[in-house]
Scaffold this motif. Structure first.
Motif, PDB file in Angstrom:
ATOM      1  N   PHE A  59       0.823  -1.213   0.000  1.00  0.00           N
ATOM      2  CA  PHE A  59       0.000   0.000   0.000  1.00  0.00           C
ATOM      3  C   PHE A  59       0.855   1.259   0.000  1.00  0.00           C
ATOM      4  O   PHE A  59       0.497   2.263  -0.619  1.00  0.00           O
ATOM      5  CB  PHE A  59      -0.953  -0.008   1.189  1.00  0.00           C
ATOM      6  CG  PHE A  59      -2.135  -0.916   1.001  1.00  0.00           C
ATOM      7  CD1 PHE A  59      -3.212  -0.517   0.232  1.00  0.00           C
ATOM      8  CD2 PHE A  59      -2.159  -2.179   1.569  1.00  0.00           C
ATOM      9  CE1 PHE A  59      -4.302  -1.350   0.030  1.00  0.00           C
ATOM     10  CE2 PHE A  59      -3.236  -3.022   1.382  1.00  0.00           C
ATOM     11  CZ  PHE A  59      -4.310  -2.619   0.607  1.00  0.00           C
ATOM     12  N   HIS A  60       2.016   1.196   0.660  1.00  0.00           N
ATOM     13  CA  HIS A  60       2.918   2.344   0.662  1.00  0.00           C
ATOM     14  C   HIS A  60       3.439   2.614  -0.754  1.00  0.00           C
ATOM     15  O   HIS A  60       3.431   3.765  -1.221  1.00  0.00           O
ATOM     16  CB  HIS A  60       4.086   2.080   1.618  1.00  0.00           C
ATOM     17  CG  HIS A  60       5.127   3.161   1.609  1.00  0.00           C
ATOM     18  ND1 HIS A  60       4.913   4.405   2.174  1.00  0.00           N
ATOM     19  CD2 HIS A  60       6.382   3.191   1.074  1.00  0.00           C
ATOM     20  CE1 HIS A  60       5.986   5.149   2.003  1.00  0.00           C
ATOM     21  NE2 HIS A  60       6.887   4.435   1.338  1.00  0.00           N
ATOM     22  N   ARG A  61       3.859   1.566  -1.444  1.00  0.00           N
ATOM     23  CA  ARG A  61       4.387   1.744  -2.792  1.00  0.00           C
ATOM     24  C   ARG A  61       3.284   2.049  -3.805  1.00  0.00           C
ATOM     25  O   ARG A  61       3.525   2.741  -4.803  1.00  0.00           O
ATOM     26  CB  ARG A  61       5.171   0.503  -3.212  1.00  0.00           C
ATOM     27  CG  ARG A  61       6.476   0.325  -2.447  1.00  0.00           C
ATOM     28  CD  ARG A  61       7.213  -0.940  -2.865  1.00  0.00           C
ATOM     29  NE  ARG A  61       7.500  -0.968  -4.298  1.00  0.00           N
ATOM     30  CZ  ARG A  61       8.155  -1.967  -4.891  1.00  0.00           C
ATOM     31  NH1 ARG A  61       8.577  -3.001  -4.169  1.00  0.00           N
ATOM     32  NH2 ARG A  61       8.377  -1.936  -6.193  1.00  0.00           N
ATOM     33  N   ARG A  63       0.927   4.028  -3.588  1.00  0.00           N
ATOM     34  CA  ARG A  63       0.616   5.462  -3.640  1.00  0.00           C
ATOM     35  C   ARG A  63       1.349   6.155  -4.781  1.00  0.00           C
ATOM     36  O   ARG A  63       0.832   7.090  -5.394  1.00  0.00           O
ATOM     37  CB  ARG A  63       0.973   6.122  -2.314  1.00  0.00           C
ATOM     38  CG  ARG A  63       0.144   5.648  -1.139  1.00  0.00           C
ATOM     39  CD  ARG A  63       0.552   6.365   0.129  1.00  0.00           C
ATOM     40  NE  ARG A  63      -0.198   5.885   1.288  1.00  0.00           N
ATOM     41  CZ  ARG A  63      -0.065   6.375   2.514  1.00  0.00           C
ATOM     42  NH1 ARG A  63       0.792   7.372   2.738  1.00  0.00           N
ATOM     43  NH2 ARG A  63      -0.769   5.879   3.507  1.00  0.00           N
ATOM     44  N   THR A  64       2.574   5.703  -5.069  1.00  0.00           N
ATOM     45  CA  THR A  64       3.389   6.363  -6.092  1.00  0.00           C
ATOM     46  C   THR A  64       3.616   5.497  -7.329  1.00  0.00           C
ATOM     47  O   THR A  64       3.969   6.012  -8.382  1.00  0.00           O
ATOM     48  CB  THR A  64       4.760   6.762  -5.520  1.00  0.00           C
ATOM     49  OG1 THR A  64       5.405   5.599  -4.982  1.00  0.00           O
ATOM     50  CG2 THR A  64       4.597   7.798  -4.408  1.00  0.00           C
ATOM     51  N   SER A  98      -3.093   3.103   5.512  1.00  0.00           N
ATOM     52  CA  SER A  98      -2.771   2.527   4.198  1.00  0.00           C
ATOM     53  C   SER A  98      -3.063   3.492   3.060  1.00  0.00           C
ATOM     54  O   SER A  98      -2.492   3.375   1.977  1.00  0.00           O
ATOM     55  CB  SER A  98      -3.566   1.232   3.978  1.00  0.00           C
ATOM     56  OG  SER A  98      -4.946   1.520   3.742  1.00  0.00           O
ATOM     57  N   GLY A  99      -3.969   4.437   3.304  1.00  0.00           N
ATOM     58  CA  GLY A  99      -4.340   5.385   2.264  1.00  0.00           C
ATOM     59  C   GLY A  99      -5.330   4.838   1.260  1.00  0.00           C
ATOM     60  O   GLY A  99      -5.713   5.540   0.319  1.00  0.00           O
ATOM     61  N   ALA A 100      -5.775   3.606   1.438  1.00  0.00           N
ATOM     62  CA  ALA A 100      -6.733   3.017   0.501  1.00  0.00           C
ATOM     63  C   ALA A 100      -8.079   3.726   0.606  1.00  0.00           C
ATOM     64  O   ALA A 100      -8.563   3.968   1.715  1.00  0.00           O
ATOM     65  CB  ALA A 100      -6.907   1.530   0.786  1.00  0.00           C
ATOM     66  N   ARG A 141     -13.819   7.049   4.393  1.00  0.00           N
ATOM     67  CA  ARG A 141     -13.577   5.844   3.616  1.00  0.00           C
ATOM     68  C   ARG A 141     -14.888   5.191   3.184  1.00  0.00           C
ATOM     69  O   ARG A 141     -15.900   5.270   3.883  1.00  0.00           O
ATOM     70  CB  ARG A 141     -12.764   4.821   4.427  1.00  0.00           C
ATOM     71  CG  ARG A 141     -11.393   5.304   4.860  1.00  0.00           C
ATOM     72  CD  ARG A 141     -10.501   5.649   3.660  1.00  0.00           C
ATOM     73  NE  ARG A 141      -9.127   5.838   4.086  1.00  0.00           N
ATOM     74  CZ  ARG A 141      -8.607   6.989   4.465  1.00  0.00           C
ATOM     75  NH1 ARG A 141      -9.373   8.082   4.475  1.00  0.00           N
ATOM     76  NH2 ARG A 141      -7.345   7.067   4.834  1.00  0.00           N
TER      77      ARG A 141
END
Length: 545
Positions: A59-61, A63-64, A98-100, A141
């Protein structure tokens, strides 16, 4: 009644990875997600951040590194712990971190699981569902709730199962997904439970089925018929035990058989390619017989089938294979007869006349060889060489090279076993070629010797690579003296194909398969030679027709 606007939700990257032997790197997961997005699924569940370090990194990767055009990314996790606050629960915080944009919560709905596994009260479980959903919705969310073991719960305590669904929906969950977690339900049971739950709660419902009774796809369709508006599944049905509903099959069934556009019909043309790409990334190939996408999904062998297909392909196919990006194949065997030969020739690009004498000769030759142990069903390259011999008189002597002799020696040197092959070849217009190759075994050594002797003369051979090698004993009762059938698979930088060889000597059988591969790669160098070997009916055949 089936509902239009059904959502397609993929959980390959989470539930699918629970399949025995499947381990995906973060890079693998990102690549799979891109293929799923290009195919057109609505939601991609990326994993369980906070619980699985690899998923947290994904999830971190993402994002970009993950620019989704069609799908939304979903993070999977659990409701808060008993007695905790959703706002301070570390697992819930990890889901938000997670930013999801979408969060899918798993929640208990079976009283037995609540009391024995979760070890809390029925009231507290309801509070856990509602408070966690409400907290995540207030944080902006979109929330789905996976109602775990729902169909077991519905049989044991229907009223409480309904309470769990209401708790999630009233707290703001977009969809409550009814999960056949044990995979033990049948279509009529699923249909009844979904219809009853919809009537009693009014909630938007989804379906998530495991395949322990072999009914995951049928159960998913039954749920949609009863009113479910979201279908969950995995690529190729990946998953623990017997797997999940195969999302490729579900998607094609809904679009082509139910008229429900879970994705634009035009995207179905990429279905088979998506399936192949994901198989390569996961290292877990699809079954050849997988509906719609399998290599055997539109493959025909029997003579009656082949005869009918020659008249009208629709007679033995439920759809045009091109609609899902697949193709019709005809297997050449002693069961298929002349119709199979004719269809296979056309599939390979040769125009042939129905019932012609050369087709009869090819059919007789196939039956003769299969009686000796050959099988051309998976050896298209060897069959095409046989076909060209019949059509154009391309015998071994008319090929770009011929073989005078070959030998293989195996020698034990201290702790090493050394295998050496020597081949003596003739190429028209050149001096005799003698080449030597060492390898890890006789086949590898012969392969290297052929490349050593021919690559400089025929640059097209440089990209030829042996990738798979299988040995079968086609007839029993003779022990080690029985003929061996070798199926060798090659890639040439553009595509993959196979050859076959048969002999009582395993190395000789392998040599025949190798020779076919080299000659197949150079088949156009030989070219049609009707002047050297005129056909009885030369006007009936042309390459590329």
């Amino acid at each position: 009644m089936a509902v239009q606007g059904v959502q397609l939700y993929d959980t390959t990257l989470r539930d699918g990875t629970q399949q025995e032997g499947m381990v995906l790197t973060v890079q693998d997961k990102l690549a799979v997600a891109r293929h799923l997005d290009a195919f057109g699924v609505g939601f991609i569940e990326g994993g369980w951040p906070g619980a699985v370090p690899r998923d947290t990194e994904f999830f971190h990767r993402a994002r970009t590194e993950l620019a989704l055009e069609n799908a939304e990314l979903a993070a999977f996790g659990a409701t808060r712990r008993p007695g905790a606050l959703a706002a301070t629960d570390p697992q819930v915080q990890a889901l938000l971190a997670s930013g999801a944009p979408v969060i899918t919560l798993v929640a208990k709905t079976d009283v037995r699981h609540v009391e024995r596994a979760l070890r809390t009260s029925l009231a507290e479980n309801l509070a856990m569902i509602s408070s966690t959903v409400r907290h995540l919705v207030q944080a902006g969310r979109r929330v789905f709730v996976d109602a775990e073991h729902f169909f077991d719960a519905h049989r044991v305590n229907r009223a409480y199962a309904h309470e769990c669904v209401r708790a999630a929906a009233e707290a703001g969950a977009d969809t409550v997904v009814l999960c056949d977690t044990n995979g033990g339900s049948l279509p009529d049971q699923v249909r009844e439970a979904v219809a009853d739950t919809l009537a009693q709660t009014g909630a938007r419902l989804g379906i998530h089925c495991h395949d322990d009774t072999g009914c995951a796809v049928a159960n998913t369709l039954a749920a949609v018929d009863a009113g479910a508006v979201q279908v969950q599944g995995t690529a190729h049905g990946y998953g623990e035990r017997c797997g999940n509903a195969n999302l490729f099959t579900v998607a094609a069934d809904l679009v082509l058989k139910r008229g429900i556009e879970v994705l634009p019909a035009v995207r179905l043309a990429g279905l088979a390619a998506t399936a192949r790409a994901i198989s390569e990334l996961t290292g877990h190939p699809a079954r050849r017989a997988d509906p719609y996408v399998g290599s055997s999904a539109f493959t025909h062998k029997g003579g009656l089938h082949a005869s009918a297909l020659r008249v009208d392909p629709d007679l033995y196919q439920h759809i045009d294979p091109a609609v899902v990006g697949n193709r019709m194949r005809t297997l050449v065997s002693d069961l298929g007869g002349r119709s199979s030969i004719e269809l296979k020739a056309r599939e390979l690009g040769y125009t042939v006349a129905a019932g012609s004498e050369p087709v009869a000769r090819a059919s007789a030759r196939v039956k003769e060889l299969e009686n000796k142990g050959y099988s051309f069903e998976s050896a298209d390259a060897s069959f095409e060489l046989l076909l060209r011999e019949v059509l154009f008189g391309q015998t071994a002597e008319s090929q770009p090279f011929t073989v005078d002799s070959w030998r293989v020696t195996v020698e034990q040197r201290s702790d090493d076993t050394v295998t050496e092959a020597c081949v003596r070849l003739r190429v028209p217009g050149s001096e005799p070629v003698v080449a030597v190759g060492e390898g890890s075994g006789p086949v590898n050594a012969l392969d290297r010797a052929l490349h050593q002797g021919l690559d400089t003369l025929f640059p097209a051979l440089a990209g030829l690579e042996l990738t798979d090698y299988q040995v079968r004993i086609p007839t029993g009762g003779r022990g080690s003296a029985a003929p061996a059938r070798v199926l060798a698979t090659f890639v040439d930088g553009r595509r993959r194909w196979s050859t076959v060889g048969v002999d009582e000597n395993l190395v000789t059988a392998s040599w025949h398969a190798l020779l076919d591969a080299f000659r197949y790669t150079l088949r156009d160098s030989a070219g049609p030679a009707p002047e050297a070997a005129p056909l009885a009916e030369p006007v009936l055949f042309s390459p590329g027709g």
